[in-house]
Design an enzyme around this catalytic site. Structure first.
Site, PDB file in Angstrom:
ATOM      1  N   GLY A 143      -1.076  -7.738   2.696  1.00  0.00           N
ATOM      2  CA  GLY A 143       0.063  -8.163   3.384  1.00  0.00           C
ATOM      3  C   GLY A 143       0.141  -9.964   3.384  1.00  0.00           C
ATOM      4  O   GLY A 143       1.173 -10.463   2.682  1.00  0.00           O
ATOM      5  N   SER A 169      -5.664  -9.639   3.951  1.00  0.00           N
ATOM      6  CA  SER A 169      -4.876  -8.305   3.528  1.00  0.00           C
ATOM      7  C   SER A 169      -3.830  -8.512   2.577  1.00  0.00           C
ATOM      8  O   SER A 169      -3.493  -9.443   2.188  1.00  0.00           O
ATOM      9  CB  SER A 169      -4.138  -7.963   5.125  1.00  0.00           C
ATOM     10  OG  SER A 169      -2.982  -9.044   5.103  1.00  0.00           O
ATOM     11  N   HIS A 177     -10.860  -7.029   7.552  1.00  0.00           N
ATOM     12  CA  HIS A 177      -9.638  -7.973   7.582  1.00  0.00           C
ATOM     13  C   HIS A 177      -9.755  -8.835   8.869  1.00  0.00           C
ATOM     14  O   HIS A 177     -10.466  -8.452   9.700  1.00  0.00           O
ATOM     15  CB  HIS A 177      -8.437  -7.080   7.401  1.00  0.00           C
ATOM     16  CG  HIS A 177      -8.163  -6.495   6.167  1.00  0.00           C
ATOM     17  ND1 HIS A 177      -8.135  -7.368   4.947  1.00  0.00           N
ATOM     18  CD2 HIS A 177      -7.558  -5.260   5.812  1.00  0.00           C
ATOM     19  CE1 HIS A 177      -8.001  -6.500   3.967  1.00  0.00           C
ATOM     20  NE2 HIS A 177      -7.660  -5.232   4.389  1.00  0.00           N
ATOM     21  N   ASN A 218       0.874  -0.967   0.050  1.00  0.00           N
ATOM     22  CA  ASN A 218      -0.008  -0.078  -0.027  1.00  0.00           C
ATOM     23  C   ASN A 218       0.957   1.170   0.067  1.00  0.00           C
ATOM     24  O   ASN A 218       0.523   2.237   0.860  1.00  0.00           O
ATOM     25  CB  ASN A 218      -0.875   0.006   1.247  1.00  0.00           C
ATOM     26  CG  ASN A 218      -2.332  -0.460   0.837  1.00  0.00           C
ATOM     27  OD1 ASN A 218      -2.773  -0.364  -0.561  1.00  0.00           O
ATOM     28  ND2 ASN A 218      -2.906  -0.897   1.794  1.00  0.00           N
ATOM     29  N   PRO A 231      -6.394   0.619  -4.796  1.00  0.00           N
ATOM     30  CA  PRO A 231      -7.030   1.573  -5.448  1.00  0.00           C
ATOM     31  C   PRO A 231      -7.986   2.567  -4.659  1.00  0.00           C
ATOM     32  O   PRO A 231      -8.025   3.618  -5.128  1.00  0.00           O
ATOM     33  CB  PRO A 231      -7.916   0.824  -6.558  1.00  0.00           C
ATOM     34  CG  PRO A 231      -7.414  -0.472  -6.450  1.00  0.00           C
ATOM     35  CD  PRO A 231      -6.663  -0.824  -5.213  1.00  0.00           C
ATOM     36  N   SER A 232      -8.224   2.248  -3.629  1.00  0.00           N
ATOM     37  CA  SER A 232      -8.857   3.126  -2.598  1.00  0.00           C
ATOM     38  C   SER A 232      -8.050   4.245  -2.333  1.00  0.00           C
ATOM     39  O   SER A 232      -8.468   5.556  -2.350  1.00  0.00           O
ATOM     40  CB  SER A 232      -9.374   2.234  -1.418  1.00  0.00           C
ATOM     41  OG  SER A 232      -8.271   2.188  -0.598  1.00  0.00           O
TER      42      SER A 232
END
Lengths: 379, 379
Positions: free
Chosen positions: B307, B305, B353, B197, B220-221
């Site tokens: 991650g 996530s 999440h 991110n 994209p957010s």
């Protein structure tokens, strides 16, 4: 069989030939008579003039030129005479050297100043459109755009041009008439050059249309159709603009709601590429006022061309305005067919613009010495 | 009045003090007894260990370490013990030097290879997604994107990474746990660094988080919220990416229909700026397969996530995987409160999440010698 067919054919063809010859003779006589009558009626020796004179050889104030100008002015509306007749009168006028009529020009400029005031209102500026303004669209008159701080910041502080700032301006239309005109040098020698709709000005065309560009209009429909509204890649469009050296661009962002975002994106794009190019948006009220002005003058259309808009603006920003590539007829003044644009032959949407009316109007203005319409080759 | 109040107050406070003292004494005795019992039960001399040892000083294969690992493995599910209890066991394990367990690791990699196959399917490529493919979205499973030639051209020819291509990889999470860790050098020494991110890696943070970045995910957010979907100016976002030197970027373009255009715009933007940076899109089928894989392992969430996605990919692409900044609890293992991210304390949407479950899973993997979770300072 063969003999019979031959025997049958021979006498007939002999009679036909004789008949054609008589017809030819009658036609030639009639043509001669008509020409003679024409010359008597108009009292001008066409043959003599076409042998003795060349374009621009007659003095503006000569009696002949006054008469030739009157012939154009006598055509009050386009439909009054045949196009061929209008063309002939126009062709005849070319022997007269064009000269600016200061009285007519100044009167015209004053009318424009009262109605439209390009030096203050041609573009939206921080001065004429403060943040918070509820800007009314040109055609979507029910639509209103509240000018946010973000939009406001995109406007120039003030109009970049002032009244009669430029001595000689060239407004270059995209008509096929300019092809093979060799007017490139003429155009490039102007102090300020206006062009419409980001036309091609590469080596293939520059001998005719020149290359100097100071202000070029962009029709958002081009961006929508050819550059995917700039929602995807933007560099291809950026590179198109790179052809116009340091020219500023102007967009009708506030023509209708559909134009706004796509026009703004040109500004975003140029900012992103660190371009110093000026990006301006026509003030919708200016365009409405110009439209109203020309309606009063008899030029009516659903939408006036961007060419007419530029010419109108040029009339206020320049001392002397020269038009090239403005000719909305399918033929040049000599009656030879020409392409619609100098770079293609794609016809516009019918009934949208009123180009012939606009050109007819320019012919009158030329005749009155307000602007100079170049419709022939430059020498 | 004053005397009466004083006279009334004195004896009462004297009695209270006496009562507090007795309570204190009882508590201390009880605490001592409990500690003694604990030590007898576990048979380990905590006091001795905490005086004699330092992190990583015990050999992986020592009996003590085997026992400490067993203590973690005994916690089958996160809810089985209190977080403080889990933390203590984790803290205790830190005295053991982590060592990769080749058998466990290879088994794990083989499972991943069967289910997910990152070296072939992590990103959409020209090879795995030919033009004309009807690509199914990850969550909008009813939505299908037919891969046009234009989209196809944006894909890399093939996956840019191969199986176990990199020796040592660092996957850097954004948890507050990494703050003051001084793990920057450690991270930068890895052969390949993954980040999530587009987090800040400037001088303010680099001592803790490093700066080397080889692949960074973009949600994209972020583009939607902070960069107006790249529909307006794009350079600000371009400049954010410039912080990540030659790093490639990867976006979940095919997560849902809303993500697609905004993700593609990152590619348009980088093309426009002539950037050579790799732009990749997670293959939706890969993400679905990874989600299914972890569900079977007991890690369930509406959305895993990014991650966890990167860690999963790293497990196939790297020989040895090191995790930094992955810690989804409000406290560090010593019970000190930490911020949510290392750069801010903005909490995520609740219930979206399942970070603690993911971390608990990583703790198990660490214990099994499959990957190394760094939750303390780097020395």
């Amino acid at each position: 069989m063969l003999r019979r067919r031959m025997g049958y054919a021979d006498p007939t063809s002999g009679r036909d030939l004789l008949g054609n010859r008589s017809l030819c003779f009658i036609f030639i006589c009639a043509f001669g008579l008509v020409t003679l009558l024409q010359q008597i009626l108009y009292g001008k020796n066409y043959i003599k003039r076409y042998l003795d004179s060349y374009d621009g050889s007659y003095d503006y104030n000569s009696t002949a030129c006054k008469e030739l100008r009157q012939e154009i002015m006598d055509v009050k509306v386009l439909t009054m005479v045949k196009t061929s007749e209008l063309f002939e009168r126009w062709r005849n006028l070319q022997v007269c050297k064009w000269q600016q009529n200061m009285v007519e020009t100044n009167n015209f400029k004053m009318s424009l100043s009262r109605c439209c005031n390009a030096p203050s209102f041609l573009f939206t500026t921080k001065r004429n459109t403060p943040a918070g303004t509820k800007l009314r669209y040109e055609v979507d008159t029910s639509g209103i755009l509240p000018i946010s701080t973000e939009v406001f910041k995109m406007f120039p502080d003030d109009m970049p041009y002032s009244k009669s700032q430029f001595k000689k301006c060239a407004v270059v239309g995209n008509g096929g008439i300019i092809k093979n005109s060799k007017c490139g040098k003429d155009i490039d020698s102007a102090d300020f050059v206006f062009r419409c709709n980001i036309p091609p000005i590469n080596d293939k065309y520059s001998a005719d249309v020149g290359a100097k560009t100071d202000l070029v209009t962009i029709n958002p429909s081009i961006i929508t159709e050819r550059f995917q509204k700039l929602e995807k890649w933007r560099r291809p469009f950026y590179e198109v603009l790179q052809n116009y050296e340091n020219s500023s661009v102007v967009l009708p962002a506030f023509y209708n709601t559909r134009n706004t975002d796509v026009s703004f994106r040109v500004k975003y794009m140029l900012d992103d590429f660190d371009s110093q190019r000026g990006v301006f948006f026509f003030h919708p009220q200016y365009l409405l006022n110009v439209q109203r002005f020309w309606t009063v003058q008899g030029v009516r259309a659903k939408r006036l061309s961007s060419g007419l808009m530029l010419v109108t603006a040029a009339m206020e920003l320049c001392e002397e305005v020269h038009l090239y590539g403005f000719w909305a007829f399918p033929m040049n003044p000599s009656g030879i067919f020409i392409t619609h644009h100098y770079y293609d032959n794609v016809k516009p949407r019918p009934g949208f613009h009123a180009m012939p009316h606009e050109i007819f109007n320019f012919m009158h203005m030329h005749t009155r010495g307000i602007l100079n319409v170049h419709s022939g080759p430059c020498t």
